[in-house]
Design a protein around this motif. Structure first.
Motif, PDB file in Angstrom:
ATOM      1  N   THR A 186      26.282  40.885 128.179  1.00 23.59           N
ATOM      2  CA  THR A 186      26.284  39.858 129.217  1.00 23.59           C
ATOM      3  C   THR A 186      26.848  38.566 128.644  1.00 23.59           C
ATOM      4  N   GLY A 189      30.774  48.731 129.194  1.00 18.24           N
ATOM      5  CA  GLY A 189      29.657  48.262 130.002  1.00 18.24           C
ATOM      6  C   GLY A 189      29.352  46.805 129.731  1.00 18.24           C
ATOM      7  N   HIS A 227      27.964  47.600 124.085  1.00 21.61           N
ATOM      8  CA  HIS A 227      27.603  47.962 125.457  1.00 21.61           C
ATOM      9  C   HIS A 227      26.477  47.064 125.951  1.00 21.61           C
ATOM     10  N   ASN A 228      26.225  47.117 127.261  1.00 19.53           N
ATOM     11  CA  ASN A 228      25.190  46.272 127.863  1.00 19.53           C
ATOM     12  C   ASN A 228      25.337  44.825 127.391  1.00 19.53           C
ATOM     13  N   GLY A 246      24.315  46.745 121.336  1.00 26.82           N
ATOM     14  CA  GLY A 246      24.128  46.580 122.764  1.00 26.82           C
ATOM     15  C   GLY A 246      23.043  45.589 123.113  1.00 26.82           C
ATOM     16  N   PHE A 247      22.952  45.307 124.408  1.00 27.06           N
ATOM     17  CA  PHE A 247      21.954  44.393 124.952  1.00 27.06           C
ATOM     18  C   PHE A 247      22.086  43.018 124.294  1.00 27.06           C
ATOM     19  N   ASN A 250      23.341  39.110 124.816  1.00 24.65           N
ATOM     20  CA  ASN A 250      23.426  38.140 125.901  1.00 24.65           C
ATOM     21  C   ASN A 250      23.895  36.800 125.339  1.00 24.65           C
TER      22      ASN A 250
END
Length: 509
Positions: free
Chosen positions: A202, A227, A199-200, A156-157, A159
């Motif tokens: 971008t 997400g 998840h998370n 996750g997270f 970008n």
């Protein structure tokens, strides 16, 4: 003499150590430190701005969590595989082009093995890839899948921002009646584990173009992805789908987790994506959606421009017995697409369904440029309990506004739309539950649809030049139904909904 001899011996030892690879490079220091890579550097350096490393892979294998790796301008002919995470406490590990310079990751001459990314993130958290040009990763091998950026596993997270990805190609000759074996991606995110998801996520501000994709997609999220935000990307001139959110392909090991969900696709501009010259498809196929949800759920598609593709937006399911559900398509401008503006439902009776979704406050203008009668809205097999409200539909020269050639259509609400066609109210055409209606009054009385809808020129400011704002005299102003899916949102230009006594019909408030 002894002192001189000692210095000479140390120098000789260093020289031998470098030659046989036994000297350790300087250890990376505390998290949050900046490190540098340059084509003129050396991996035996300290990774500072004055003594940069040479390779991206060395940086990825060396820096601690939370580091910022600045890559100086130039061409790096290497693959980069990131398997080390940043952290919540130290922050993301960032790989970025330095300042206004552009670092180019170039795959020219590099082999492709299986599903492989020129930049690859495997089971990582808190990683950012920003500002690279990623290009020329190609193969002519069947079943090898070159990808510009490939994220897989769980994590996750992540970008992925402001990258330019082009000339990722598979030129293998497809085989068999289904013409398979030719696949590539610009960006691919595959959630291959369960219950742990990706998840998370971008994906923002990237440009993807000149991709030779075969049966695959320019930007795809597949499997256990829960997400995400896919925003402000420019995706154009590729030979298949622009953006795809996929479920039920067996990407995740557990069916309950095998759907892309709880995300938003917003503010993207997607155009000139078509399979018409793609040998993985028949010459009369027109199936490349600008934005496609195939088996996803609980996603929002909003404030996008989709034009000159085969299909503007499609929410469907290719898998029998499986549904695309709870998708909201709102405040998009969709025009001049070849087959249709928005398609929903399975593309034949061996596919799945579209249920509990909302198509609201979109502007659809002169799609069906092939003039085959698919209209502005193509309602396909097995659509249930969907809402189609507050949309502007302007027909092409065929005068077809909605085409629904299947009777598996139940609980769908169609109302508060504004229609217009070159043939006028009496010449406009709708097909609903496989029955054709010519003329607006005939269609309304025969179907029970659109009791509060209008037939009128929407009076755009300048549709020919792509300006779909409404003139002050437009009957679309304040004529919509203020559905819960639109309250508190923004129109195509970022203006708040609702301004007047009621919401406008169409994408412009």
């Amino acid at each position: 003499m002894k002192k001189f001899g000692k210095i000479l011996l140390i120098g000789l030892s260093l020289g031998l150590g470098l030659a046989i690879g036994n000297v350790q490079t300087p250890a990376a220091s505390a998290a949050g430190t900046e490190y540098y890579v340059a084509t003129s550097g050396s991996d035996s350096n300290a990774g500072t701005s004055d003594a940069p490393w040479k390779t991206l892979q060395h940086a990825a294998d060396t820096v601690p969590p939370g580091s910022k790796v600045y890559v100086r301008g130039g061409v790096y002919k290497e693959k980069l595989k990131i398997t080390r995470s940043g952290s919540a406490s130290q922050g993301p590990t960032v790989f970025a082009s330095y300042g206004t310079e552009t670092a180019i990751v170039d795959g020219t001459g590099l082999s492709v093995s299986g599903n492989e990314g020129l930049i690859e993130l495997a089971d990582v958290d808190y990683v950012t890839i920003q500002g690279f040009e990623i290009r020329n990763f190609t193969t002519a091998s069947k079943n090898a899948v070159p990808t510009g950026i490939y994220v897989h596993g769980a994590g996750g997270f992540i970008n992925l921002s402001d990258n330019k990805i082009h000339d990722i190609k598979n030129t293998a000759t497809p085989t068999g009646k289904d013409r398979l074996g030719r696949d590539a991606h610009g960006i691919a995110v595959y959630g291959t584990k369960a219950p742990a998801s990706i998840h998370n996520l971008t994906i923002n501000g990237n440009e993807l173009y000149n991709l030779v994709l075969g049966s695959s997609e320019s930007l795809v999220l597949n499997g256990n992805v829960n997400g995400f935000a896919v925003t402000s990307n420019l995706i154009h001139d590729n030979d298949n789908i622009g953006i795809d959110l996929i479920g039920f392909e067996g990407t995740a090991p557990t069916t309950a987790y095998d759907q892309v969900r709880n995300g938003v696709v917003k503010g993207n501009r997607v155009y000139n994506n078509s399979v018409r010259n793609n040998p993985s498809y028949k010459s009369d196929d027109n199936s490349a959606g600008g934005i496609y949800v195939d088996g996803g759920k609980d996603n929002i598609i909003e404030q996008n421009y989709s034009y000159n593709n085969d299909i503007g937006v499609e929410i469907a399911s290719e898998h029998a017995g499986k549904t695309t559900s709870n998708i909201t398509v709102r405040s998009n401008v969709i025009y001049n697409n070849r087959l249709t503006g928005i398609a929903m439902g399975g593309y034949d009776d061996e596919r799945g369904s579209t249920v509990n979704s909302k198509i609201v406050n979109n502007t659809l203008y002169k799609n069906d440029t092939l003039d085959d009668g698919s209209g502005q809205l193509l309602v396909q097999y097995d659509t249930r309990n969907n809402v189609i409200k507050n949309n502007i539909f302007v027909a092409s020269s065929t005068d077809v506004l909605i085409y629904n050639g299947y009777t598996q259509n139940s609980g769908n609400v169609v109302d508060y739309n504004l229609y217009f066609a070159p043939g006028g109210s009496s010449g406009a055409n709708w097909t609903w539950k496989d029955k054709e209606y010519t003329g607006f009054p005939t269609y309304k009385s025969g179907t029970g649809n659109d009791a509060h809808s209008l037939f009128a020129d929407p009076k755009f400011v300048n549709a020919t030049n792509g300006d779909f704002r409404l003139q002050s005299s437009s009957l679309a102003i304040d004529s919509g139904s203020t559905d819960n899916a639109i309250i508190g949102t923004e129109d195509i230009d970022g203006e708040p909904r609702v301004k007047g006594k009621a919401v406008n019909i169409g994408a412009d408030e």
